[in-house]
Design a protein around this motif. Sequence first.
Motif, PDB file in Angstrom:
ATOM      1  N   ARG A   1       1.492   4.278  -3.009  1.00  0.00           N
ATOM      2  CA  ARG A   1       1.233   5.686  -2.691  1.00  0.00           C
ATOM      3  C   ARG A   1       2.484   6.535  -2.825  1.00  0.00           C
TER       4      ARG A   1
ATOM      5  N   LYS B   1     -12.129  -9.357  -4.001  1.00  0.00           N
ATOM      6  CA  LYS B   1     -10.666  -9.215  -4.020  1.00  0.00           C
ATOM      7  C   LYS B   1     -10.138  -9.853  -5.319  1.00  0.00           C
TER       8      LYS B   1
ATOM      9  N   SER C   1       0.838  -1.215   0.000  1.00  0.00           N
ATOM     10  CA  SER C   1       0.000   0.000   0.000  1.00  0.00           C
ATOM     11  C   SER C   1       0.871   1.263   0.000  1.00  0.00           C
TER      12      SER C   1
ATOM     13  N   GLN D   1      -9.040   2.095  -0.467  1.00  0.00           N
ATOM     14  CA  GLN D   1      -8.787   2.445  -1.874  1.00  0.00           C
ATOM     15  C   GLN D   1      -9.742   3.546  -2.315  1.00  0.00           C
TER      16      GLN D   1
ATOM     17  N   ASP E   1      -6.797  -8.340   4.347  1.00  0.00           N
ATOM     18  CA  ASP E   1      -5.932  -9.131   3.455  1.00  0.00           C
ATOM     19  C   ASP E   1      -5.357 -10.367   4.157  1.00  0.00           C
TER      20      ASP E   1
ATOM     21  N   SER F   1     -13.502   1.111   2.597  1.00  0.00           N
ATOM     22  CA  SER F   1     -12.424   0.832   1.653  1.00  0.00           C
ATOM     23  C   SER F   1     -11.405   1.965   1.633  1.00  0.00           C
TER      24      SER F   1
HETATM   25  C1  S3P Z   1      -5.562  -1.422  -0.028  1.00  0.00           C
HETATM   26  C2  S3P Z   1      -6.787  -1.487   0.583  1.00  0.00           C
HETATM   27  C3  S3P Z   1      -7.535  -2.734   0.743  1.00  0.00           C
HETATM   28  C4  S3P Z   1      -6.647  -3.962   0.582  1.00  0.00           C
HETATM   29  C5  S3P Z   1      -5.736  -3.866  -0.600  1.00  0.00           C
HETATM   30  C6  S3P Z   1      -4.852  -2.634  -0.509  1.00  0.00           C
HETATM   31  C7  S3P Z   1      -4.903  -0.119  -0.191  1.00  0.00           C
HETATM   32  O1  S3P Z   1      -8.550  -2.775  -0.233  1.00  0.00           O
HETATM   33  O2  S3P Z   1      -7.446  -5.116   0.486  1.00  0.00           O
HETATM   34  O3  S3P Z   1      -4.899  -5.013  -0.678  1.00  0.00           O
HETATM   35  O4  S3P Z   1      -3.685  -0.065  -0.454  1.00  0.00           O
HETATM   36  O5  S3P Z   1      -5.600   0.899  -0.044  1.00  0.00           O
HETATM   37  P1  S3P Z   1      -9.959  -2.005   0.002  1.00  0.00           P
HETATM   38  O6  S3P Z   1      -9.670  -0.589   0.173  1.00  0.00           O
HETATM   39  O7  S3P Z   1     -10.762  -2.292  -1.223  1.00  0.00           O
HETATM   40  O8  S3P Z   1     -10.542  -2.616   1.221  1.00  0.00           O
END
Ligand code: S3P
Length: 429
Positions: free
Chosen positions: A28, A343, A24, A170, A316, A168
């Motif tokens: 970013r 996922k 993550s 993301q 995860d 989420s």
């Molecule tokens: C992530 C957020 C999670 C996670 C993914 C990475 C991120 O997904 O499952 O592996 O880097 O923001 P979601 O935001 O869809 O829950």
Amino acid sequence: MNEVELQPVPNGISGRISVPGDKSISHRSVIFSSLAEGTSKISNFLTGEDCLRTIQAFREFGVEIEQEGTDVTVYGNGLSALKAPTNPINFGNSGTTARLMSGVLAALPLFSTAYGDPSLSKRPMDRVVVPLSAMGAEVYGREDARLLPLAFNGKKLMGTTIEMNVKSAQVKSALLLAGMLADGETTVIEKGTTRNHTEMLMSQYGVDLNQSGNKLTIPGNQQPKASDLRVPGDISSAAFFIVAAAITPNSELTIENVGLNPTRNGILTALEQMGASIEVTETEKIGHEPVGKVKISFSALKAVTIEGDLVPNLIDEIPILALAATQAEGTTVIKDAKELKVKETDRIEAVVNNLNGIGAQVEATEDGMIIYGPTPLSGGRLHSYGDHRIGMMGAIASLISEAPVTINDKDCINISYPNFFEHLEEVCK
Ligand code: S3P
């Protein structure tokens, strides 16, 4: 051949490993560095395929990015230097690239198109497209822009207030990135706490953001400033070895460089509740991210219920936690985890089918699973379904199985943990 046969390890696992950079944070770091003005040097970058997609995406926008192993240098020239890509961008298997980049692509005054691999092409994009449209975004795509491929007629968006309807990180991150580039102020109201790496990095890259409880407000028209960054190790990768040592008799393992961000460490909480013998020591802070080591040894485990606010904190890690639960005394219930269905694969189905296939007793539910333990695992064939975390769960299952485990499509593990098998061999010596 893209499959591997792994042997049980009767004498346990031991040693010391340092896990690769956080997925993550790696994504970013490239996003902020590419939008920034100035040169950013990133170290311990995760060279997994997903993060390389994010690098490639910005190269398509004309950003010069050098990558030598885990060292990445991004020569940012600011937002105004970005150019419309001439080719469609390939997000590959990476949901994080797809969602976060959508926030950026919708908000830059450039036209771009993007697509993904067969797995990503099935995953919902409306969760970002709908709220971005409320900010004025023009996004077109398959099934009313619910699915990739998407086309972004990027333009200046208008800040607004968005109440999220899914937990989420993301989606939250896509909206914060779009808000940072929009006119006016954007407020994002979260439905529950999710990983906060975007918020932490905004402060590092000189972007203003105000948080009050679950409400995040970001002023628009902000230009990030370059920053050097060392990426902490990924707790989601560490989780496979943490569980490996917890369930394999005669094991004792130390894992170093583990990111301990409180929005990510639910796996440690769950294992503590299960009675695992685990010792966590914070050794440093990298920027705002706590980092440390985790010492873990084999012990008897008991069943646990995973639900509510804990779920986004270990989303995860549920596949590997489910494996741990097959060895715990009692009935483990995992609920409020419907997100698992969208996922890299349907992880409820993939976990249940695989674990039952090697002798466990697991039932799928609408929003999770029920695991009856403890059960011996027989070994046999496990299907990764092209999902890195399912592949790694299978590899760890082999350690305690009665017969070898064969995992098909092992190469998908490169998505998040390119040196996984080297580390596995190292601890099995
Ligand atoms: C992530 C957020 C999670 C996670 C993914 C990475 C991120 O997904 O499952 O592996 O880097 O923001 P979601 O935001 O869809 O829950």
